[in-house]
Design a protein around this motif. Structure first.
Motif, PDB file in Angstrom:
ATOM      1  N   GLN A  74      54.966  49.400  59.890  1.00  0.00           N
ATOM      2  CA  GLN A  74      55.197  48.072  59.348  1.00  0.00           C
ATOM      3  C   GLN A  74      55.456  47.057  60.463  1.00  0.00           C
ATOM      4  OE1 GLN A  74      58.348  48.436  56.449  1.00  0.00           O
ATOM      5  NE2 GLN A  74      57.249  50.001  55.261  1.00  0.00           N
ATOM      6  N   GLU A  75      56.254  47.450  61.444  1.00  0.00           N
ATOM      7  CA  GLU A  75      56.526  46.552  62.571  1.00  0.00           C
ATOM      8  C   GLU A  75      55.259  46.296  63.388  1.00  0.00           C
ATOM      9  OE1 GLU A  75      59.708  48.090  64.883  1.00  0.00           O
ATOM     10  OE2 GLU A  75      61.181  47.997  63.257  1.00  0.00           O
ATOM     11  N   LEU A  76      54.423  47.328  63.529  1.00  0.00           N
ATOM     12  CA  LEU A  76      53.169  47.173  64.255  1.00  0.00           C
ATOM     13  C   LEU A  76      52.273  46.143  63.571  1.00  0.00           C
ATOM     14  CD1 LEU A  76      51.160  48.085  66.455  1.00  0.00           C
ATOM     15  CD2 LEU A  76      50.380  49.855  64.871  1.00  0.00           C
ATOM     16  N   TRP A  77      52.167  46.236  62.253  1.00  0.00           N
ATOM     17  CA  TRP A  77      51.327  45.291  61.504  1.00  0.00           C
ATOM     18  C   TRP A  77      51.864  43.873  61.634  1.00  0.00           C
ATOM     19  CZ3 TRP A  77      48.275  49.018  61.469  1.00  0.00           C
ATOM     20  CH2 TRP A  77      47.058  48.991  60.763  1.00  0.00           C
ATOM     21  N   GLN A  78      53.175  43.714  61.591  1.00  0.00           N
ATOM     22  CA  GLN A  78      53.757  42.383  61.736  1.00  0.00           C
ATOM     23  C   GLN A  78      53.453  41.799  63.107  1.00  0.00           C
ATOM     24  OE1 GLN A  78      57.952  42.510  60.768  1.00  0.00           O
ATOM     25  NE2 GLN A  78      57.599  43.644  58.872  1.00  0.00           N
ATOM     26  N   ALA A  79      53.485  42.657  64.150  1.00  0.00           N
ATOM     27  CA  ALA A  79      53.228  42.186  65.510  1.00  0.00           C
ATOM     28  C   ALA A  79      51.757  41.855  65.723  1.00  0.00           C
ATOM     29  CB  ALA A  79      53.688  43.241  66.515  1.00  0.00           C
ATOM     30  N   LEU A  80      50.844  42.673  65.165  1.00  0.00           N
ATOM     31  CA  LEU A  80      49.411  42.489  65.396  1.00  0.00           C
ATOM     32  C   LEU A  80      48.818  41.372  64.550  1.00  0.00           C
ATOM     33  CD1 LEU A  80      48.076  46.172  65.631  1.00  0.00           C
ATOM     34  CD2 LEU A  80      48.656  44.615  67.486  1.00  0.00           C
ATOM     35  N   TYR A  81      49.293  41.238  63.305  1.00  0.00           N
ATOM     36  CA  TYR A  81      48.633  40.321  62.365  1.00  0.00           C
ATOM     37  C   TYR A  81      49.523  39.182  61.890  1.00  0.00           C
ATOM     38  CZ  TYR A  81      45.339  44.184  62.244  1.00  0.00           C
ATOM     39  OH  TYR A  81      44.459  45.174  62.613  1.00  0.00           O
ATOM     40  N   GLY A  82      50.808  39.224  62.233  1.00  0.00           N
ATOM     41  CA  GLY A  82      51.698  38.153  61.804  1.00  0.00           C
ATOM     42  C   GLY A  82      51.902  38.105  60.311  1.00  0.00           C
ATOM     43  N   ALA A  84      53.396  40.562  56.700  1.00  0.00           N
ATOM     44  CA  ALA A  84      54.209  41.690  56.248  1.00  0.00           C
ATOM     45  C   ALA A  84      53.399  42.548  55.280  1.00  0.00           C
ATOM     46  CB  ALA A  84      55.474  41.189  55.559  1.00  0.00           C
ATOM     47  N   PRO A  85      53.313  43.853  55.519  1.00  0.00           N
ATOM     48  CA  PRO A  85      52.598  44.727  54.583  1.00  0.00           C
ATOM     49  C   PRO A  85      53.215  44.669  53.201  1.00  0.00           C
ATOM     50  CG  PRO A  85      53.077  45.861  56.654  1.00  0.00           C
ATOM     51  CD  PRO A  85      53.844  44.587  56.687  1.00  0.00           C
ATOM     52  N   SER A  88      56.066  46.934  52.594  1.00  0.00           N
ATOM     53  CA  SER A  88      57.272  46.801  53.403  1.00  0.00           C
ATOM     54  C   SER A  88      58.500  46.586  52.532  1.00  0.00           C
ATOM     55  CB  SER A  88      57.130  45.636  54.385  1.00  0.00           C
ATOM     56  OG  SER A  88      58.329  45.446  55.104  1.00  0.00           O
ATOM     57  N   ALA A  89      59.564  47.306  52.886  1.00  0.00           N
ATOM     58  CA  ALA A  89      60.823  47.161  52.164  1.00  0.00           C
ATOM     59  C   ALA A  89      61.753  46.206  52.900  1.00  0.00           C
ATOM     60  CB  ALA A  89      61.493  48.523  52.006  1.00  0.00           C
ATOM     61  N   GLN A  90      61.322  45.725  54.070  1.00  0.00           N
ATOM     62  CA  GLN A  90      62.139  44.832  54.864  1.00  0.00           C
ATOM     63  C   GLN A  90      61.942  43.391  54.408  1.00  0.00           C
ATOM     64  OE1 GLN A  90      60.434  46.113  58.719  1.00  0.00           O
ATOM     65  NE2 GLN A  90      62.479  46.807  59.279  1.00  0.00           N
ATOM     66  N   SER A  91      63.038  42.643  54.414  1.00  0.00           N
ATOM     67  CA  SER A  91      62.951  41.226  54.063  1.00  0.00           C
ATOM     68  C   SER A  91      62.427  40.458  55.267  1.00  0.00           C
ATOM     69  CB  SER A  91      64.330  40.692  53.676  1.00  0.00           C
ATOM     70  OG  SER A  91      65.263  40.890  54.718  1.00  0.00           O
ATOM     71  N   THR A  92      61.438  39.626  55.064  1.00  0.00           N
ATOM     72  CA  THR A  92      60.838  38.870  56.154  1.00  0.00           C
ATOM     73  C   THR A  92      60.268  37.565  55.621  1.00  0.00           C
ATOM     74  OG1 THR A  92      59.073  38.865  57.811  1.00  0.00           O
ATOM     75  CG2 THR A  92      58.683  40.139  55.816  1.00  0.00           C
ATOM     76  N   LEU A  96      52.475  37.787  53.163  1.00  0.00           N
ATOM     77  CA  LEU A  96      52.025  39.145  52.873  1.00  0.00           C
ATOM     78  C   LEU A  96      50.635  39.382  53.436  1.00  0.00           C
ATOM     79  CD1 LEU A  96      53.197  39.668  49.167  1.00  0.00           C
ATOM     80  CD2 LEU A  96      54.220  40.607  51.244  1.00  0.00           C
ATOM     81  N   CYS A  97      50.393  40.574  53.909  1.00  0.00           N
ATOM     82  CA  CYS A  97      49.072  40.942  54.419  1.00  0.00           C
ATOM     83  C   CYS A  97      48.099  41.083  53.246  1.00  0.00           C
ATOM     84  CB  CYS A  97      49.142  42.265  55.186  1.00  0.00           C
ATOM     85  SG  CYS A  97      50.196  42.236  56.650  1.00  0.00           S
ATOM     86  N   SER A  98      46.822  40.928  53.528  1.00  0.00           N
ATOM     87  CA  SER A  98      45.809  41.046  52.482  1.00  0.00           C
ATOM     88  C   SER A  98      45.537  42.500  52.113  1.00  0.00           C
ATOM     89  CB  SER A  98      44.508  40.384  52.951  1.00  0.00           C
ATOM     90  OG  SER A  98      43.954  41.112  54.045  1.00  0.00           O
ATOM     91  N   GLY A  99      45.827  43.398  53.053  1.00  0.00           N
ATOM     92  CA  GLY A  99      45.533  44.814  52.827  1.00  0.00           C
ATOM     93  C   GLY A  99      44.218  45.234  53.446  1.00  0.00           C
ATOM     94  N   ASN A 100      43.470  44.259  53.977  1.00  0.00           N
ATOM     95  CA  ASN A 100      42.172  44.564  54.595  1.00  0.00           C
ATOM     96  C   ASN A 100      42.249  44.616  56.118  1.00  0.00           C
ATOM     97  OD1 ASN A 100      40.845  44.565  52.066  1.00  0.00           O
ATOM     98  ND2 ASN A 100      40.751  42.314  52.107  1.00  0.00           N
TER      99      ASN A 100
END
Length: 261
Positions: A74-82, A84-85, A88-92, A96-100
């Motif tokens: 989850q942290e990797l996705w936030q860093a690479l794409y800006g 949140a998956p 993700s259970a984390q508040s941010t 939200l990511c598109s999933g693609n």
């Protein structure tokens, strides 16, 4: 290093012979062609590289959907794409990511698994612990390494008990023998890395020697001087008295040759 180098380049300082620490001697973030005039010729010791079978295929399959509970993914996705998956259970505050989203070639620092260095050592460390636990569980009562020839309790393993087995472990992985010396330290092996201009104009990390702690005393260090490209794109120098550049070159070689004798 990044903010320091930014100011360093703005000052247009060139001709400096850098001796890099292991922490950044293979840092791909500094491999762009813009760094050539300032960091070309850098030399230093790098962790030995190796291969991890199946790692590249595994990384390409990693997504938050495949590993919904993994915080690192989850942290990797936030860093690479800006973003949140959706898993993700984390508040941010990120959208939200598109999933693609998929890992692409532009994520070279993450996707480069051809010759890992730090990851390869983590790989060896995991195997070292696995072999140690395996040997610990094979311990026979009355033939153990602890007080009164006892064994460790398999359901209550203490750190110092595992360390006992870890220091004695010996195995081979990717053709490399892994063991520890009488002090519990791993046998040192380093590549000597030189930063040279590649055919694409970017910096390439070229091995120009090695340090092998398994070799006989006095033979551990090997330096291929004819392969080294020094600062200022110079390949040769005559003596240590000619200039400051040559002085650093000679002192580096003298230090390496005397330190590990």
């Amino acid at each position: 290093m990044t903010p320091f180098l930014k100011d360093y380049m703005e000052q247009n300082i060139t001709g400096i012979q850098w001796v890099a620490s292991e922490a950044w001697v293979t840092a791909s973030v500094f491999s762009g062609s813009v760094y050539i005039p300032y960091l070309g010729g850098t030399i230093g010791f790098g962790i030995r590289k190796g291969s991890i079978p199946g790692l590249n295929n595994f990384i390409q399959r990693v997504t938050p959907h495949v590993y919904p509970g993994n915080l690192l993914v989850q942290e990797l996705w936030q860093a690479l794409y800006g973003c949140a998956p959706v898993t993700s259970a984390q508040s941010t505050e990120l959208p939200l990511c598109s999933g693609n989203e998929t890992l692409l070639e532009k994520h070279a620092a993450y996707m480069n698994t051809l010759s890992p260095r730090v990851a390869y050592n983590v790989y060896k460390a995991v195997y070292a612990f696995a072999h140690s636990l395996h040997n610990l569980f094979l311990c026979q009562p009355g033939a153990g390494p602890f007080e009164n020839s006892s064994c460790a309790q398999s359901n209550n393993i203490l750190p110092w008990q595992l360390q006992q087995y870890l220091q004695e472990v010996e195995f081979t992985i990717d053709g490399e023998k892994v063991n520890f010396d009488h002090k519990g330290d791993s046998i040192p092996y380093y590549d000597i890395i030189n930063w040279q201009r590649g055919t694409s104009g970017n910096i390439e990390f070229v091995p120009v020697g090695l340090f092998d702690g398994t070799r006989a005393a006095g033979q551990e260090l090997v330096i291929n001087e004819d392969r080294i490209m020094w600062a200022g794109h110079q390949s040769k120098a005559s003596s240590c008295s000619n200039c400051l550049y040559t002085f650093y070159r000679c002192q580096l070689l003298k230090f390496c040759r005397s330190w590990w004798r």
